[in-house]
Design a protein around this motif. Structure first.
Motif, short mmCIF file in Angstrom:
data_model
loop_
_atom_site.label_atom_id
_atom_site.label_comp_id
_atom_site.label_asym_id
_atom_site.label_seq_id
_atom_site.Cartn_x
_atom_site.Cartn_y
_atom_site.Cartn_z
N UNK A 149 0.83 -1.20 0.00
CA UNK A 149 0.00 0.00 0.00
C UNK A 149 0.87 1.26 0.00
N UNK A 150 1.95 1.23 0.77
CA UNK A 150 2.88 2.37 0.80
C UNK A 150 3.50 2.60 -0.57
N UNK A 151 3.92 1.50 -1.21
CA UNK A 151 4.51 1.62 -2.56
C UNK A 151 3.51 2.17 -3.56
N UNK A 152 2.25 1.73 -3.47
CA UNK A 152 1.23 2.24 -4.38
C UNK A 152 0.99 3.73 -4.18
N UNK A 153 0.95 4.18 -2.92
CA UNK A 153 0.76 5.60 -2.66
C UNK A 153 1.97 6.41 -3.08
N UNK A 154 3.17 5.88 -2.88
CA UNK A 154 4.38 6.58 -3.36
C UNK A 154 4.38 6.68 -4.89
#
Length: 169
Positions: free
Chosen positions: A132-137
């Motif tokens: 999820x963090x990678x997708x938001x980044x």
């Protein structure tokens, strides 16, 4: 015959000084090197079976943004980038609309590629928060890149003119 004698004489003279030239040395060292302990970065996935072992794999629900529609869109973006990369330089005309389409397709192509890498390498069953963090980044970087290219197109010379100036410099 002389080359055979030379190689055996060389082995005999170097054997006391170089232990690695002996026949059985190194085999156990190589095995010991390859049999070292395995360092796991991530813990293994949970091993649970839903239903029985003979049940077929579940078929996911169809969605317009996945599967063949998504694949067709990716191919259209890739195919569209090829003529747009050469057209401004071959035709000699620097059109801001062509620059805008080129920048939009470049941003879309980059976003799709990085999104595919995140989907492939970070499964949600193993690292859900990191995915999820990678997708938001990725979304933040894509938006930042799109805004930066928009500013460069509207307030400066544009991408194709900048590349033409760099090429002729």
């Amino acid at each position: 015959m002389a080359s055979f004698a030379r190689s055996s004489l060389l082995r005999q003279t170097l054997a006391p000084r170089a232990p690695f030239l002996q026949k059985n040395v190194g085999v156990s060292q190589v095995v010991a090197f390859h049999a070292s302990s395995k360092k796991q970065i991530l813990p293994p996935l949970p091993q649970s079976v839903q239903g029985t072992m003979n049940d077929p794999a579940p078929v996911p629900e169809t969605h317009p943004s996945e599967g063949s529609y998504h694949w067709s869109f990716e191919r259209l973006v890739c195919v569209g980038l090829v003529p747009l990369s050469f057209a401004p330089f071959a035709a000699g005309s620097l059109n801001p609309v062509m620059d805008a389409i080129l920048c939009s397709l470049l941003v879309a192509h980059s976003h799709i590629g990085f999104q595919a890498a995140i989907i492939d390498y970070f499964p949600p069953s193993r690292v859900p928060k990191f995915r999820a963090t990678c997708n938001w980044l990725l979304r933040a970087f894509t938006l930042t890149t799109a805004v930066g290219l928009y500013e460069f197109e509207t307030n400066d010379v544009g991408v194709t003119e900048a590349l033409r100036r760099i090429w002729t410099a």
